[in-house]
Design a protein around this motif. Structure first.
Motif, short mmCIF file in Angstrom:
data_model
loop_
_atom_site.label_atom_id
_atom_site.label_comp_id
_atom_site.label_asym_id
_atom_site.label_seq_id
_atom_site.Cartn_x
_atom_site.Cartn_y
_atom_site.Cartn_z
N ARG A 122 -1.41 4.04 11.30
CA ARG A 122 -1.71 4.75 10.28
C ARG A 122 -0.86 4.98 9.02
NH1 ARG A 122 -3.60 10.52 12.39
NH2 ARG A 122 -1.49 11.06 11.16
N GLN B 287 3.34 0.56 3.09
CA GLN B 287 3.31 -0.78 3.90
C GLN B 287 3.34 -1.82 3.07
OE1 GLN B 287 -0.62 -2.60 4.75
NE2 GLN B 287 -0.41 -1.80 6.77
N ASP C 251 -3.73 -5.55 12.14
CA ASP C 251 -3.58 -6.83 11.70
C ASP C 251 -3.39 -8.05 12.70
OD1 ASP C 251 -0.85 -7.17 12.21
OD2 ASP C 251 -0.26 -6.27 10.43
N HIS D 95 -6.39 -8.90 8.32
CA HIS D 95 -6.06 -7.57 8.69
C HIS D 95 -7.51 -6.58 8.21
CE1 HIS D 95 -3.91 -6.19 4.63
NE2 HIS D 95 -5.24 -6.68 4.45
N GLN D 96 -7.28 -5.49 8.63
CA GLN D 96 -8.33 -4.67 7.94
C GLN D 96 -7.54 -3.18 7.63
OE1 GLN D 96 -11.79 -3.07 10.41
NE2 GLN D 96 -10.47 -2.77 12.23
N GLU D 97 -8.00 -2.48 6.56
CA GLU D 97 -7.57 -1.29 6.08
C GLU D 97 -8.59 -0.23 5.69
OE1 GLU D 97 -4.58 -3.37 2.84
OE2 GLU D 97 -6.49 -4.41 3.13
N GLN E 127 -2.69 0.22 -4.30
CA GLN E 127 -2.37 -1.11 -3.63
C GLN E 127 -1.89 -2.33 -4.85
OE1 GLN E 127 -4.71 -4.32 -1.06
NE2 GLN E 127 -3.62 -3.18 0.24
N HIS F 50 -5.08 0.86 9.93
CA HIS F 50 -4.75 -0.62 9.60
C HIS F 50 -4.51 -1.17 10.96
CE1 HIS F 50 -0.48 -1.42 10.29
NE2 HIS F 50 -0.43 -0.02 9.99
N VAL G 189 -4.91 6.16 5.91
CA VAL G 189 -5.70 4.61 6.06
C VAL G 189 -5.10 4.05 7.49
CG1 VAL G 189 -5.70 2.33 5.49
CG2 VAL G 189 -5.67 4.29 3.81
N THR H 163 0.84 -1.22 0.05
CA THR H 163 -0.17 -0.06 0.07
C THR H 163 0.84 1.35 -0.03
OG1 THR H 163 -1.64 -1.09 1.28
CG2 THR H 163 -1.85 1.23 1.22
#
Ligand code: MN
Length: 288
Positions: A88, A95, A81, A105-107, A120, A79, A77, A70
């Motif tokens: 951030r 990243q 995990d 994970h979440q983004e 990405q 994130h 963003v 990313t």
């Protein structure tokens, strides 16, 4: 042996795509293009001034068998995990996440005035390393070296430009990842390895690649044929472009959503483990 300038092989327009929980983005290439960009699987460009197009984000989801890269140009963003990373990604940050055997994970893009823009890229992992340990690289903009010449400003995320090496090293596909800004009509040249896959994505402005009169406008990805160097010229408005290269894997690709393996059987195993709750093999972060 005379040096070959890489010819243009394909020019693809990034297509409107709905991803995650409802994020509107431009997909430069993806599942439908396999194996054209091998070892790269997907490139998404999100760019919006409307939070409704991105706030839904990418809630908790798994990855296995790939690296997700990313790169934010503007905006933020958040994130988190399963390795315990949380933070951030700000404008200029990168990243580089190696899922290996598996991460969750979440983004989540954050509401902010103005533009949210970023990329990405999915990088494939060789078969023998797909079930290896996950790894995580979080780089701030300040940790990414920039080479400034009269006509060009080049940020080096991975690989090198004019002997300046990027901080992302030691990966199996030996990637180069450059963010290049050129003044109007600037000429640009970069030596690349013969046999490697090389593509460029036009972020802004326009460019003309050696051997092709076609001017490539914004939001196009240009896949180059084989050769020893890339040569291009920025157009009248100048150009900003990503230039990416890597060693192709030439392995079968079995792809289901965020999981990319070599066989259908491996995908079935991943799905079964997700249902059963033993998808995650490693919770320790291998910080590199
Ligand atoms: Mn993801």
């Amino acid at each position: 042996m005379s040096e070959i300038v890489r010819p243009v092989q394909h020019i693809l327009k990034a297509e409107d795509t709905l991803e995650g929980a409802g994020v509107r983005l431009k997909r430069a290439f993806g599942n439908g293009e396999v194996p054209l960009f091998d070892p790269f699987l997907l490139l998404d460009n999100f760019a919006s001034t409307n939070p409704r197009e991105y706030l839904a984000g990418f809630p908790w989801h798994p990855h296995r068998g790939i690296e997700t890269v990313t790169y934010m140009l503007e905006g933020q963003v958040e994130h988190e995990d399963s390795l315990g990373n949380k933070g951030r990604i700000d404008g200029g940050d990168v990243q580089w996440m190696t899922s290996g055997s598996g991460i969750l994970h979440q983004e989540m893009p954050q509401r902010k005035e103005g533009m949210l823009q970023g990329f990405q890229l999915w990088v494939n992992i060789p078969a023998k390393l797909k079930m290896g340990d996950p790894a995580y690289r979080g780089l701030t903009g300040g940790e990414i070296p920039r080479v400034q010449t009269d006509a060009a400003s080049v940020k080096v995320v991975a690989g090198s430009f004019q002997n300046v090496e990027g901080p992302v090293r030691g990966l199996p596909v030996d990637p180069t990842y450059l963010d290049i800004t050129l003044v109007p009509h600037a000429a640009f040249e970069l030596p690349v390895k013969r046999g490697y896959t090389v593509f460029s994505y036009l972020v802004d402005g326009e460019a003309r690649f050696e051997g092709r009169d076609t001017v490539v406008p914004t939001k196009r990805v240009v896949l180059l044929g084989d050769g020893d160097k890339v040569r291009l010229n920025a157009g009248r408005p100048g150009a900003r472009l990503l230039l990416v290269s890597g060693r192709p894997l030439h392995e079968p690709v079995a792809w289901y959503g965020p999981i990319v393996m070599n066989t259908q059987e491996e995908l079935s195993v991943a799905m079964r483990e997700l249902r059963r709750g033993d998808f995650i093999k490693a919770r320790e972060v291998a910080e590199v």
